[in-house]
Design an enzyme around this catalytic site. Structure first.
Site, PDB file in Angstrom:
ATOM      1  CG  ASN A  27      -8.179  -4.519  -2.836  1.00  0.00           C
ATOM      2  OD1 ASN A  27      -9.394  -4.640  -2.982  1.00  0.00           O
ATOM      3  ND2 ASN A  27      -7.650  -3.761  -1.876  1.00  0.00           N
ATOM      4  CE1 TYR A  64     -13.608   3.086  -8.517  1.00  0.00           C
ATOM      5  CE2 TYR A  64     -15.749   2.332  -9.292  1.00  0.00           C
ATOM      6  CZ  TYR A  64     -14.661   2.187  -8.456  1.00  0.00           C
ATOM      7  OH  TYR A  64     -14.622   1.140  -7.572  1.00  0.00           O
ATOM      8  CB  VAL A  80      -0.537   0.116  -7.812  1.00  0.00           C
ATOM      9  CG1 VAL A  80      -0.526  -0.799  -6.612  1.00  0.00           C
ATOM     10  CG2 VAL A  80      -1.741   1.054  -7.814  1.00  0.00           C
ATOM     11  CG  ASP A 135      -2.180   0.810   1.078  1.00  0.00           C
ATOM     12  OD1 ASP A 135      -3.266   0.192   1.061  1.00  0.00           O
ATOM     13  OD2 ASP A 135      -2.107   2.054   0.977  1.00  0.00           O
TER      14      ASP A 135
END
Ligand code: NAD
Length: 253
Positions: free
Chosen positions: A89, A155, A63, A36
């Site tokens: 995720n 999104y 990421v 993270d």
């Protein structure tokens, strides 16, 4: 234990569904690489896992950055000798903007994280999975990845792309012992709304019309249980598909 001695990377593991997955995977015997941006959150998750007798390693990763992704996968191999499960995720919301209100900056940021991050981590993990002819990839998509009315255009497009990428990857490597599936959560109680920078009034109003139809919200742990199923051999015949977990929300349309 369904994941005994498996090595699993989970991105977005400091909060919400990723955190719940990290805890559950460790309880099922996996060595967890918790990845993270949020280092403080990661420390807490890793502490919780090790206090319960599990194994976990924190890795700070953005990421959207290939060298961070490389370091994340290399860390799993260095710490635990291999990689068995990759859970892509980590993700952020847009601001519910309809197409006419999109800025290039926000579009690029959302796609870098939600979509390109999934591709980059998958690409980096594949040589390991191909060499041992075994591996599992799980992507957190969204009901917004199959439905046009749950979020903003950016999104929605980013998660539709994740669904397409999941199906293609599942098919392309189906003969190599690799499975790739996605989870499409409905409305789940997490910290995702804190990733919203600015909200479109018009977009909120339009998306809100369908939000009112959700039978109920879910807990992060209800999604983590689906991830354990997809990560384990119990789903050995499940590949290239999307499991929706939304209490029936999308059955209405
Ligand atoms: P969350 O905000 O609680 O957790 C997301 C985590 O991802 C955070 O810890 C955050 O620090 C991390 N993250 C954000 N950007 C990152 C980056 N660039 N690099 C590394 N880590 C990063 O939210 P959540 O709801 O648990 O979200 C998990 C996934 O579920 C996301 O992909 C989200 O789009 C998806 N999702 C959420 C819902 C919902 O209702 N909460 C519904 C459908 C899909």
């Amino acid at each position: 234990m369904k994941l005994k001695d498996k090595t699993a990377i989970i991105t977005g593991a400091a909060s919400g569904m990723g955190k719940a997955m990290a805890l559950r995977f460790a309880q099922e015997g996996a060595h967890v690489v918790a990845a993270d941006l949020n280092e403080e959150g990661l420390q807490k998750v890793v502490e919780e896992i090790t206090n319960e007798g599990g194994t976990a390693t924190p890795v700070k990763v953005n990421v959207a950055n290939q060298s961070d992704i490389d370091n994340m996968v290399d860390t799993a191999v260095k710490e635990y000798g291999t990689l068995d499960i990759l859970v892509n995720n980590a993700g952020i919301m847009d601001g519910m903007e309809p197409a006419g209100e999109i800025t290039d900056e926000k579009w690029d940021k959302v796609f870098e994280i939600n979509t390109k991050g999934v591709m980059r981590a998958t690409r980096k993990a594949l040589p390991i999975f191909l060499e041992k002819e075994s591996g599992v990839i799980i992507n957190t998509a969204s009901t917004g990845g199959s439905n046009g009315a749950h979020a903003g255009a950016t999104y929605t497009a980013s998660k539709h792309a994740v669904v397409g990428f999941t199906k293609n990857t599942g098919w392309m490597y189906a003969d190599k012992g690799i499975r790739c599936n996605a989870i499409a959560p409905g409305a789940v109680e997490t910290n995702i709304s804190s990733s919203m920078q600015g909200a479109s009034e018009a977009g909120l109003k339009r998306a809100g019309m369908t939000h009112g139809l959700t039978p109920r919200t879910g807990s992060a742990d209800e999604i983590a249980k689906v991830a354990v199923f997809l990560a384990s051999d119990e789903s050995s015949f499940v590949n290239g598909t999307v499991i929706t977990a939304d209490a029936g929300w999308t059955s209405a349309f």
